[in-house]
Design a protein around this motif. Structure first.
Motif, short mmCIF file in Angstrom:
data_model
loop_
_atom_site.label_atom_id
_atom_site.label_comp_id
_atom_site.label_asym_id
_atom_site.label_seq_id
_atom_site.Cartn_x
_atom_site.Cartn_y
_atom_site.Cartn_z
N VAL A 1 0.90 -1.11 0.11
CA VAL A 1 -0.14 0.00 -0.19
C VAL A 1 1.01 1.15 -0.09
O VAL A 1 0.67 2.37 -0.66
N ALA A 2 1.96 1.27 0.70
CA ALA A 2 2.70 2.39 0.81
C ALA A 2 3.37 2.64 -0.54
O ALA A 2 3.68 3.77 -0.84
N ASN A 3 3.96 1.51 -1.02
CA ASN A 3 4.42 1.98 -2.65
C ASN A 3 3.44 2.26 -3.32
O ASN A 3 3.78 3.18 -4.21
N LEU A 4 2.33 1.88 -3.58
CA LEU A 4 1.28 2.36 -4.45
C LEU A 4 0.91 3.82 -4.04
O LEU A 4 0.76 4.53 -4.96
N GLU A 5 0.79 4.17 -2.77
CA GLU A 5 0.56 5.54 -2.54
C GLU A 5 1.88 6.44 -2.90
O GLU A 5 1.56 7.66 -3.48
N LYS A 6 3.10 6.00 -2.78
CA LYS A 6 4.23 6.70 -3.22
C LYS A 6 4.17 7.02 -4.71
O LYS A 6 4.42 8.18 -5.20
N LYS A 7 3.79 5.96 -5.50
CA LYS A 7 3.67 6.16 -7.01
C LYS A 7 2.50 6.92 -7.57
O LYS A 7 2.66 7.77 -8.34
N ALA A 8 1.52 6.91 -6.64
CA ALA A 8 0.18 7.92 -6.98
C ALA A 8 0.50 9.38 -7.00
O ALA A 8 0.18 10.08 -7.55
N ASP A 9 1.33 9.62 -5.94
CA ASP A 9 1.87 11.00 -5.89
C ASP A 9 3.00 11.43 -6.44
O ASP A 9 3.65 12.33 -6.26
N ASN A 10 3.66 10.52 -7.37
CA ASN A 10 4.86 10.71 -8.09
C ASN A 10 4.76 11.79 -9.07
O ASN A 10 5.75 12.64 -9.24
N VAL A 11 3.59 12.23 -9.55
CA VAL A 11 3.37 13.30 -10.77
C VAL A 11 2.36 14.17 -10.15
O VAL A 11 1.12 13.51 -9.65
N LYS A 12 2.82 15.45 -10.12
CA LYS A 12 1.56 16.28 -9.60
C LYS A 12 1.43 17.58 -10.86
O LYS A 12 2.36 18.14 -11.30
N ILE A 13 0.04 17.82 -10.83
CA ILE A 13 -0.29 18.66 -11.81
C ILE A 13 -0.85 20.13 -11.34
O ILE A 13 -2.00 19.89 -10.54
N THR A 14 -0.34 21.30 -11.62
CA THR A 14 -1.13 22.43 -11.04
C THR A 14 -1.06 23.37 -12.31
O THR A 14 -0.68 22.99 -13.52
N GLY A 15 -1.79 24.52 -12.07
CA GLY A 15 -1.73 25.58 -13.25
C GLY A 15 -2.34 26.75 -12.70
O GLY A 15 -2.80 27.09 -11.56
N THR A 16 -2.27 27.78 -13.62
CA THR A 16 -2.75 29.05 -13.41
C THR A 16 -3.40 29.46 -14.73
O THR A 16 -3.09 29.31 -15.79
N ILE A 17 -4.44 30.08 -14.73
CA ILE A 17 -5.22 30.98 -15.81
C ILE A 17 -5.17 32.30 -15.47
O ILE A 17 -5.77 32.86 -14.63
N LYS A 18 -4.76 33.17 -16.36
CA LYS A 18 -4.55 34.85 -16.26
C LYS A 18 -5.42 35.39 -17.40
O LYS A 18 -5.00 35.03 -18.37
#
Length: 319
Positions: A1-18
């Motif tokens: 479970v710990a390994n799966l959680e770590k992989k799930a958080d491996n990529v993060k997407i954020t953004g801004t609209i101006k």
């Protein structure tokens, strides 16, 4: 479970609209104060930035940014406006005691962008925290150079936090700049003072070795080599805190060689300029910040001292 959680958080997407609107006035409007696809005295734009950040390992990360811009002063839907551009791509990590950044990243100089605030392909290393030394080398991708020759840039910066005082110094060398018809070396030193709670005064001195420039096929001889910027800021809107706000004002007196790619949103003169800006920002809600800035600048070198005024406004949505 710990390994799966770590992989799930491996990529993060954020953004801004101006969403921004600018109104221009003065003698330089016909040249610069216009929508890219239409000659007007105003510009309206929607800019979307999408960030992708991934963990490479415990010490290194990868970041990329995609950008799309839409201009609303016309209904042409130009291909250049519809495209999504791969604007930045770089890695951050550590090698021993050094923090390393490499790839295509945005380089804002230590003054906050009075010299250069644009993309570059290169590598920089930093050491220290309260006293921090940074050095970098690469190619400045957002500047005009002679006949497509190299865009090499090298820089070194030193910043120190000394209680209520911030001290900084920097050196920047840009090769083959078009307006200088040669290289440009720029020195800067400055101090920032916490005058009171949430009130900060900053003073910056700049010095260039350029004494002649060519702008729009006009030669300017014996241009001012010096530059001065004084800024005053009170508080500041924070995206995470609805109702937060801030005020700021700056005075500029910059010679032609002290500016390569300025951070300001107003029209300025490549042969050197002086004038002021005043602005305010306010967090309308969590992750929604509105801001407005007024610029009033004039040329330091052109005959008749032409001037330019810009009223810039924007709303930024973050996610």
């Amino acid at each position: 479970v710990a390994n799966l959680e770590k992989k799930a958080d491996n990529v993060k997407i954020t953004g801004t609209i101006k969403a921004s609107y600018a109104s221009y006035d003065g003698d330089k409007v016909a040249k610069d104060g216009q929508d890219p696809a239409q000659n007007t005295n105003h510009a309206s734009r929607l800019r979307s930035d999408l960030w992708v950040k991934g963990d490479i390992n415990d010490d290194w990360t990868y970041s990329a940014m995609f950008r799309n811009q839409q201009f609303f002063s016309n209904d042409k839907g130009n291909a250049g406006e519809e495209n999504v551009a791969f604007q930045r791509a770089y890695v951050n990590g550590r090698v021993g005691g050094l923090a390393v950044q490499a790839g295509r990243y945005n380089k804002t100089d230590i003054t906050g962008g009075n010299i250069h605030d644009n993309r570059m392909d290169g590598v920089q290393v930093s050491y220290g925290k309260d006293v921090k030394l940074t050095a970098g080398y690469g190619k400045a991708t957002g500047v005009d150079v002679i006949a497509g020759e190299n865009k090499d840039v090298a820089y070194a910066e030193l910043g120190a936090k000394l209680g209520a005082v911030d001290a900084f110094a920097g050196y920047y060398k840009f090769d083959n700049l078009l307006k200088a018809a040669d290289d440009d070396a720029i020195w800067t030193v400055g101090l920032g003072f916490d005058l009171a709670k949430d009130l900060k005064l900053t003073g910056t001195y700049l010095r260039s070795d350029v004494d002649a420039v060519t702008v729009d096929r006009v030669d300017y001889k014996d241009v001012d080599k010096d530059g001065y910027v004084v800024g005053l800021a009170y508080k500041g809107a924070k995206a995470a805190k609805a109702g937060s706000w801030g005020l700021n004002a700056s005075y500029y007196d910059q010679g032609a060689g002290t500016v390569v790619a300025h951070t300001m949103d107003g029209i300025y003169f490549d042969e050197g300029f002086k004038g002021y800006s005043v602005g305010a920002n306010y967090a309308l809600a969590k992750n929604i910040v509105a801001g407005v800035t007024y610029y009033d600048l004039e040329s330091k070198e052109a005959k008749g001292t032409p001037d330019a005024q810009t009223l810039w406004s924007q709303v930024v949505f973050s996610f």
